[in-house]
Design a protein around this motif. Structure first.
Motif, PDB file in Angstrom:
ATOM      1  N   GLU A  95       0.856  -1.018  -0.023  1.00  0.00           N
ATOM      2  CA  GLU A  95      -0.069   0.152  -0.141  1.00  0.00           C
ATOM      3  C   GLU A  95       1.112   1.338  -0.110  1.00  0.00           C
ATOM      4  O   GLU A  95       1.758   1.556  -1.070  1.00  0.00           O
ATOM      5  CB  GLU A  95      -0.648  -0.041   1.077  1.00  0.00           C
ATOM      6  N   SER A  96       1.054   1.989   1.239  1.00  0.00           N
ATOM      7  CA  SER A  96       1.794   3.296   1.064  1.00  0.00           C
ATOM      8  C   SER A  96       2.917   3.142   2.154  1.00  0.00           C
ATOM      9  O   SER A  96       3.513   4.124   2.331  1.00  0.00           O
ATOM     10  CB  SER A  96       0.958   4.490   1.398  1.00  0.00           C
ATOM     11  N   HIS A  97       3.156   1.868   2.599  1.00  0.00           N
ATOM     12  CA  HIS A  97       4.044   1.682   3.614  1.00  0.00           C
ATOM     13  C   HIS A  97       5.288   1.049   3.024  1.00  0.00           C
ATOM     14  O   HIS A  97       5.431  -0.143   2.675  1.00  0.00           O
ATOM     15  CB  HIS A  97       3.543   0.608   4.715  1.00  0.00           C
ATOM     16  N   LEU A  98       6.430   1.575   2.936  1.00  0.00           N
ATOM     17  CA  LEU A  98       7.822   1.182   2.253  1.00  0.00           C
ATOM     18  C   LEU A  98       8.733   0.715   3.539  1.00  0.00           C
ATOM     19  O   LEU A  98       9.093   1.386   4.420  1.00  0.00           O
ATOM     20  CB  LEU A  98       8.413   2.560   1.711  1.00  0.00           C
ATOM     21  N   THR A  99       9.018  -0.634   3.446  1.00  0.00           N
ATOM     22  CA  THR A  99       9.950  -1.240   4.240  1.00  0.00           C
ATOM     23  C   THR A  99      11.215  -1.486   3.807  1.00  0.00           C
ATOM     24  O   THR A  99      11.676  -2.248   2.522  1.00  0.00           O
ATOM     25  CB  THR A  99       9.432  -2.579   4.774  1.00  0.00           C
ATOM     26  N   LEU A 100      12.213  -1.306   4.316  1.00  0.00           N
ATOM     27  CA  LEU A 100      13.837  -1.163   4.016  1.00  0.00           C
ATOM     28  C   LEU A 100      14.320  -2.129   4.838  1.00  0.00           C
ATOM     29  O   LEU A 100      14.343  -2.188   6.155  1.00  0.00           O
ATOM     30  CB  LEU A 100      14.293   0.069   4.109  1.00  0.00           C
ATOM     31  N   ASN A 101      15.068  -2.984   4.181  1.00  0.00           N
ATOM     32  CA  ASN A 101      15.900  -4.059   4.955  1.00  0.00           C
ATOM     33  C   ASN A 101      17.293  -3.971   4.999  1.00  0.00           C
ATOM     34  O   ASN A 101      17.802  -4.319   3.706  1.00  0.00           O
ATOM     35  CB  ASN A 101      15.504  -5.417   4.538  1.00  0.00           C
ATOM     36  N   PHE A 102      18.071  -3.837   5.810  1.00  0.00           N
ATOM     37  CA  PHE A 102      19.538  -3.546   6.039  1.00  0.00           C
ATOM     38  C   PHE A 102      20.441  -4.805   6.328  1.00  0.00           C
ATOM     39  O   PHE A 102      19.768  -5.449   7.097  1.00  0.00           O
ATOM     40  CB  PHE A 102      20.033  -2.290   6.637  1.00  0.00           C
ATOM     41  N   ASN A 103      21.690  -4.635   5.907  1.00  0.00           N
ATOM     42  CA  ASN A 103      22.364  -5.892   6.386  1.00  0.00           C
ATOM     43  C   ASN A 103      22.767  -5.524   7.891  1.00  0.00           C
ATOM     44  O   ASN A 103      22.723  -4.265   8.498  1.00  0.00           O
ATOM     45  CB  ASN A 103      23.638  -5.909   5.480  1.00  0.00           C
ATOM     46  N   SER A 104      23.471  -6.440   8.488  1.00  0.00           N
ATOM     47  CA  SER A 104      23.787  -6.197  10.066  1.00  0.00           C
ATOM     48  C   SER A 104      24.929  -4.985  10.482  1.00  0.00           C
ATOM     49  O   SER A 104      24.736  -4.486  11.506  1.00  0.00           O
ATOM     50  CB  SER A 104      24.521  -7.324  10.580  1.00  0.00           C
ATOM     51  N   GLU A 105      25.358  -4.576   9.305  1.00  0.00           N
ATOM     52  CA  GLU A 105      26.353  -3.420   9.585  1.00  0.00           C
ATOM     53  C   GLU A 105      25.650  -2.330  10.057  1.00  0.00           C
ATOM     54  O   GLU A 105      26.118  -1.492  10.471  1.00  0.00           O
ATOM     55  CB  GLU A 105      27.311  -3.074   8.336  1.00  0.00           C
ATOM     56  N   TYR A 106      24.398  -1.986   9.588  1.00  0.00           N
ATOM     57  CA  TYR A 106      23.582  -0.720  10.103  1.00  0.00           C
ATOM     58  C   TYR A 106      23.772  -0.542  11.525  1.00  0.00           C
ATOM     59  O   TYR A 106      23.602   0.431  11.770  1.00  0.00           O
ATOM     60  CB  TYR A 106      22.069  -1.148   9.603  1.00  0.00           C
ATOM     61  N   THR A 107      23.566  -1.817  12.189  1.00  0.00           N
ATOM     62  CA  THR A 107      23.695  -1.634  13.653  1.00  0.00           C
ATOM     63  C   THR A 107      24.974  -1.406  14.190  1.00  0.00           C
ATOM     64  O   THR A 107      24.894  -0.792  15.319  1.00  0.00           O
ATOM     65  CB  THR A 107      23.168  -2.965  14.408  1.00  0.00           C
ATOM     66  N   ASN A 108      26.034  -1.152  13.468  1.00  0.00           N
ATOM     67  CA  ASN A 108      27.124  -0.822  13.978  1.00  0.00           C
ATOM     68  C   ASN A 108      27.419   0.764  13.777  1.00  0.00           C
ATOM     69  O   ASN A 108      28.605   1.336  14.026  1.00  0.00           O
ATOM     70  CB  ASN A 108      28.307  -1.633  13.372  1.00  0.00           C
ATOM     71  N   LEU A 109      26.337   1.318  13.242  1.00  0.00           N
ATOM     72  CA  LEU A 109      26.464   2.822  12.971  1.00  0.00           C
ATOM     73  C   LEU A 109      26.576   3.601  14.247  1.00  0.00           C
ATOM     74  O   LEU A 109      26.136   3.127  15.282  1.00  0.00           O
ATOM     75  CB  LEU A 109      25.425   3.478  12.035  1.00  0.00           C
TER      76      LEU A 109
END
Length: 306
Positions: A95-109
């Protein structure tokens, strides 16, 4: 001769119409922006962007904007929102909900960089016709904050702390907070370096960290477990703090004065606050336990500090 003049005028009119159309198209395209982090990672910045896709083709616009978020800017003062070591594994629109799926490196930011990254991505993608909200996942698991709570669905309004103001930068401050000692009969101070949105009020910042509890082992939270901040504001040197009903849950292992002055002393560390009034859901008609009426303005009291 007159015929030639008519033809020239006609051609000129056609040229003007075509030029105007090009200008309008350029103006429509330039309505888009790509949001970047500045190189110091203290705020986000927007650069006008000419969209190549058809604005009505939602899937194409999403793909194009995401690609730009992963692309370095030609300005060395800007950093791309999706860091080089972070990979966008997948994305989908429902619908109007966009979901982005990142790798585990995202949590190291870094915490600051991660917060600004979210703002930059959401503000960029929310421009898409057909996208009204976003959510982030890491390896298919919903993104959580540093307390383990889900970040949830985000819109532009998710980054508004005060009406008309939005998060654009992160600042650093040293807070002096007062928590109960282990016996519950006194206060211990704790200085904490925090990073915060530039438009969140200091009084709200203090209360949020006070409710989080201490980092030091020799201290404990003076406030009853589960207490939530309903509202906090400052007017003419007086800070008005409204807490929810959980504040009335008594922990008799902690003296009542310690509870009150944990709040009062912590807020009084802010230079603009001289007195504090505490209420429950905005109601000041009651009394905290037996000795501390809510309709009283309390001043700093360091007698309880160990």
């Amino acid at each position: 001769m007159k015929k030639m003049q008519v033809i020239l005028i006609f051609l000129l009119a056609v040229l003007l119409i075509q030029t105007a159309g090009c200008i309008r198209k350029s103006e429509e395209d330039s309505d888009y922006s790509i949001f970047y982090l500045n190189k110091e990672c203290t705020k986000i910045v927007a650069k006008p962007y000419e969209l190549e896709s058809n604005p009505k083709d939602t899937k194409a616009v999403i793909a194009e904007l995401l690609q730009q978020l992963k692309t370095d800017s030609d300005d060395v003062e800007f950093k791309r929102a999706i860091a080089e070591n972070v990979t966008l594994l997948s994305y989908h629109l429902e619908e109007s909900h966009l979901t982005l799926n990142f790798n585990s490196e995202y949590t190291n930011l870094d915490k600051i960089e991660e917060a600004l990254t979210r703002v930059a991505i959401v503000r960029t993608m929310i421009q898409t016709d057909g996208v009204e909200c976003l959510s982030f996942c890491v390896e298919d698991v919903p993104l959580t904050d540093n307390k383990g709570n889900p970040i949830g669905v985000m819109t532009n309004d998710s980054f508004v702390e005060n009406p008309g103001e939005q998060i654009n930068s992160i600042e650093t401050a040293d807070l002096v907070l007062y928590f109960a000692n282990k016996k519950g009969d006194g206060l211990v101070s704790e200085t904490r370096e925090v990073h915060y949105s530039s438009n969140i009020s200091m009084e709200k910042l203090v209360m949020e960290h006070l409710l989080e509890g201490p980092e030091e082992k020799e201290a404990q939270s003076a406030l009853p477990e589960g207490t939530k901040l309903m509202n906090v504001s400052v007017a003419e040197g007086v800070c008005y703090v409204s807490l929810d009903d959980n504040f009335m849950k008594q922990n008799y292992n902690i003296e009542e004065a310690v509870v009150i002055y944990s709040i009062v002393n912590s807020l009084s560390e802010i230079s603009t606050i001289n007195k504090v009034q505490i209420s429950v859901n905005g109601d000041t008609s009651g009394v905290y336990r037996a000795e501390f009426p809510f309709d009283t303005l309390y001043e700093r009291n360091l007698d309880y500090v160990n």
